[in-house]
Design a protein around this motif. Sequence first.
Motif, mmCIF file in Angstrom:
data_model
loop_
_atom_site.group_PDB
_atom_site.id
_atom_site.type_symbol
_atom_site.label_atom_id
_atom_site.label_comp_id
_atom_site.label_asym_id
_atom_site.label_seq_id
_atom_site.Cartn_x
_atom_site.Cartn_y
_atom_site.Cartn_z
ATOM 1 N N TYR A 77 10.054 -4.373 -3.656
ATOM 2 C CA TYR A 77 11.012 -3.152 -3.346
ATOM 3 C C TYR A 77 10.156 -1.921 -3.818
ATOM 4 C CZ TYR A 77 15.663 -1.271 -3.452
ATOM 5 O OH TYR A 77 16.768 -0.332 -3.123
ATOM 6 N N VAL A 78 10.073 -1.134 -2.643
ATOM 7 C CA VAL A 78 9.527 0.053 -3.007
ATOM 8 C C VAL A 78 10.534 1.318 -2.956
ATOM 9 C CG1 VAL A 78 7.730 1.928 -2.231
ATOM 10 C CG2 VAL A 78 7.093 -0.440 -2.130
ATOM 11 N N PHE A 93 -1.989 1.067 -16.127
ATOM 12 C CA PHE A 93 -0.932 0.268 -15.373
ATOM 13 C C PHE A 93 -1.304 -0.769 -14.571
ATOM 14 C CE2 PHE A 93 2.267 0.803 -11.547
ATOM 15 C CZ PHE A 93 3.065 -0.153 -12.274
ATOM 16 N N LEU A 94 -2.368 -0.594 -13.826
ATOM 17 C CA LEU A 94 -2.717 -1.734 -12.790
ATOM 18 C C LEU A 94 -3.482 -2.960 -13.500
ATOM 19 C CD1 LEU A 94 -3.280 -2.340 -9.935
ATOM 20 C CD2 LEU A 94 -5.188 -1.201 -9.780
ATOM 21 N N LYS A 95 -4.287 -2.463 -14.773
ATOM 22 C CA LYS A 95 -4.531 -3.615 -15.602
ATOM 23 C C LYS A 95 -3.663 -4.428 -15.936
ATOM 24 C CE LYS A 95 -8.064 -4.374 -19.268
ATOM 25 N NZ LYS A 95 -7.287 -5.212 -20.241
ATOM 26 N N PHE A 96 -2.585 -3.880 -16.645
ATOM 27 C CA PHE A 96 -1.497 -4.697 -16.976
ATOM 28 C C PHE A 96 -0.645 -5.270 -16.174
ATOM 29 C CE2 PHE A 96 3.275 -4.532 -18.089
ATOM 30 C CZ PHE A 96 3.219 -5.217 -19.552
ATOM 31 N N MET A 142 3.427 1.216 -4.282
ATOM 32 C CA MET A 142 3.149 0.432 -3.194
ATOM 33 C C MET A 142 2.034 -0.530 -3.433
ATOM 34 S SD MET A 142 3.789 0.058 0.133
ATOM 35 C CE MET A 142 4.525 1.451 0.784
ATOM 36 N N LEU A 143 1.204 -0.131 -4.087
ATOM 37 C CA LEU A 143 -0.055 -0.867 -4.401
ATOM 38 C C LEU A 143 0.163 -2.129 -5.210
ATOM 39 C CD1 LEU A 143 -3.133 -1.708 -4.622
ATOM 40 C CD2 LEU A 143 -3.350 0.029 -6.652
ATOM 41 N N ILE A 144 1.259 -2.192 -6.235
ATOM 42 C CA ILE A 144 1.561 -3.529 -6.812
ATOM 43 C C ILE A 144 2.505 -4.526 -6.174
ATOM 44 C CG2 ILE A 144 1.282 -2.340 -9.168
ATOM 45 C CD1 ILE A 144 4.239 -2.402 -9.139
#
Length: 235
Positions: A77-78, A93-96, A142-144
């Motif tokens: 869901y974006v 954030f991305l690492k987490f 969007m990436l996650i």
Amino acid sequence: MKFVIEHLTKHFEKKEVLHDINFTFEEGKIYGLLGRNGAGKTTLFNCLNRDIKKDSGRFYLELDGTLRESVPEDIGYVLSTPTVPEFLTGREFLKFFLEINERSVQSTKSIDEYFEYMKIAPDDRDKLLKDYSHGMKNKMQMLINIIAQPNILLLDEPLTSLDVVVAEEMKQLLRSLKRGRITIFSTHIMDLALDLCDEIVLLSHGELEEVEKSDLDSHAFKEKIIAALREDGYE
């Protein structure tokens, strides 16, 4: 794969926002969910994502003839207004996200490769998310969802506030990702829906109606859609 909605309804006090919705979405397509502001697009998404409780009806996935209820992992869901932890940097954030989802997510890229994929510049990767622009926050959101690889991707007007370059990047990305999943893209901008989407679905008077695409570019077609939406009220 199909995503089937049957007899979905939702009221807020005496106002019926979703009225006996029945619809089947098929994989490999981007569906443009077109409706006026206040028509119920976000309410529909919130019901499908189970952020709010539906009043009646059901929705499920059909996979190779087998029916099963959708689960949280099925749906990405974006939101139109990106929600990110602003006290973290983009890299943190991305690492987490990758660490807490390592059992369910098969990561095939390094963190910097993901940033490259989303065209996030090296100088921005270690900035706090609170200092990201709206478009950059939208890219992170969007990436996650891309990494999680959901069967169904709900996009709630994600391009409305983006500049021309970022919006075009996001459209190209969505076109490249549609294979193997169902993408439902809500918007109140008809030209955007016609440009990006494979199918157009109107949300009007609380009901979903698929629009024939045989004559999309004709003036009569646009006038028909505008007339249908003009009759719709607000939530």
